[in-house]
Design a protein around this motif. Structure first.
Motif, mmCIF file in Angstrom:
data_model
loop_
_atom_site.group_PDB
_atom_site.id
_atom_site.type_symbol
_atom_site.label_atom_id
_atom_site.label_comp_id
_atom_site.label_asym_id
_atom_site.label_seq_id
_atom_site.Cartn_x
_atom_site.Cartn_y
_atom_site.Cartn_z
ATOM 1 N N ASP A 148 0.625 -0.485 0.279
ATOM 2 C CA ASP A 148 0.043 0.291 -0.048
ATOM 3 C C ASP A 148 1.390 1.387 0.205
ATOM 4 O O ASP A 148 0.458 2.244 -0.212
ATOM 5 C CB ASP A 148 -0.897 -0.377 1.394
ATOM 6 N N LEU A 149 2.101 1.184 -0.459
ATOM 7 C CA LEU A 149 3.451 2.214 -0.104
ATOM 8 C C LEU A 149 3.947 2.120 -0.876
ATOM 9 O O LEU A 149 5.463 2.386 -0.849
ATOM 10 C CB LEU A 149 3.957 2.348 1.611
ATOM 11 N N PRO A 150 3.666 2.480 -2.858
ATOM 12 C CA PRO A 150 4.723 2.378 -3.186
ATOM 13 C C PRO A 150 6.155 3.779 -3.587
ATOM 14 O O PRO A 150 6.874 2.972 -3.483
ATOM 15 C CB PRO A 150 3.397 2.832 -4.451
ATOM 16 N N VAL A 151 5.587 4.489 -3.266
ATOM 17 C CA VAL A 151 6.614 5.723 -2.926
ATOM 18 C C VAL A 151 7.688 5.318 -2.111
ATOM 19 O O VAL A 151 8.437 4.653 -2.206
ATOM 20 C CB VAL A 151 6.463 6.794 -1.999
ATOM 21 N N SER A 152 7.226 4.752 -0.319
ATOM 22 C CA SER A 152 8.315 4.052 0.701
ATOM 23 C C SER A 152 8.990 3.160 0.370
ATOM 24 O O SER A 152 10.113 2.581 0.565
ATOM 25 C CB SER A 152 7.469 4.234 1.886
ATOM 26 N N ARG A 153 8.351 1.672 -0.173
ATOM 27 C CA ARG A 153 8.790 0.902 -0.558
ATOM 28 C C ARG A 153 10.130 1.430 -2.680
ATOM 29 O O ARG A 153 11.501 1.038 -2.205
ATOM 30 C CB ARG A 153 8.240 -0.134 -1.642
ATOM 31 N N ARG A 154 10.491 2.310 -3.421
ATOM 32 C CA ARG A 154 11.463 2.558 -3.861
ATOM 33 C C ARG A 154 11.866 3.371 -2.825
ATOM 34 O O ARG A 154 13.237 3.129 -3.409
ATOM 35 C CB ARG A 154 10.523 3.819 -4.726
ATOM 36 N N LEU A 155 11.437 4.200 -2.155
ATOM 37 C CA LEU A 155 12.690 5.062 -1.117
ATOM 38 C C LEU A 155 13.434 3.897 -0.944
ATOM 39 O O LEU A 155 14.791 3.909 -0.723
ATOM 40 C CB LEU A 155 12.069 5.640 -0.490
ATOM 41 N N MET A 156 13.363 3.164 0.006
ATOM 42 C CA MET A 156 14.105 1.780 0.573
ATOM 43 C C MET A 156 14.812 1.525 0.203
ATOM 44 O O MET A 156 16.220 0.889 0.530
ATOM 45 C CB MET A 156 12.276 1.041 1.583
#
Length: 193
Positions: A54-62
């Protein structure tokens, strides 16, 4: 003669933060909040069932920060790469880690992951202690959801080398991750209420 008014009693005195147990003092700190139109139990449920997907931006940044070694999948509170230190179901979840975060591949400290006592007591020079709290509080007819991060360097050198890293991550991703998490939890809780 006029008598001074006694202080007003606090109708809803805030219980102490679990975060204060493991990291009461910080050299670096951020706090993001979101008001949610849902009761605290619904917000807590939304928080604990939120999926990394549910967190596409967070997954990419991590994934970017870890050079692809960290790929989050499943319930966020379980898969987030920082161990849980303490938890009060329905109110607060605290995760924490001690490392040399400023290195390309952060070096973890020689301390048992997830042990709140070992985390709080660790003072070996040259490390940064990071604790993150997700807390749900009643707020009128709804709730206040807070995401607080505290960092404490174990000595002056650790504080100096962590400072530029802190500026970089605050400006370049950590804030986005926290805001995305708060927003996703709020939307999920409000849809269910």
């Amino acid at each position: 003669m006029k008598r001074p008014m006694p202080p007003a009693p606090h109708a809803s005195a805030r219980p102490p933060l679990l975060l204060d147990r493991v990291l009461p003092e910080a050299h670096f700190r951020s706090r993001y909040t979101r008001r949610v139109r849902a009761e605290p139990a619904a917000v807590w449920d939304a928080l604990t069932t939120l999926a990394a997907e549910d967190l596409p931006v967070s997954r990419r940044l991590m994934a970017l920060r870890s050079a692809g070694r960290t790929r989050l999948s499943g319930p966020l509170v379980e898969t987030f790469p920082t161990p849980t230190l303490v938890r009060d179901d329905g109110t607060e979840l605290v995760k924490g880690k001690i490392a040399k975060f400023w290195r390309v591949r952060p070096e973890p400290a020689p301390v048992e992951p997830g042990d709140p006592g070992a985390f709080a007591a660790f003072e070996e020079p040259g490390w940064a202690k990071v604790a993150m709290s997700l807390r749900v509080e009643p707020d009128g007819p709804g709730s206040l959801l807070a995401f607080e991060t505290r960092v404490r360097g174990t000595d002056a050198l650790a504080r100096r080398v962590f400072a530029p890293y802190w500026l970089l991550i605050r400006a370049g991703g950590a804030g986005f991750i926290r805001l995305e998490i708060l927003g996703a939890v709020a939307r999920r809780a409000e849809r269910r209420s």
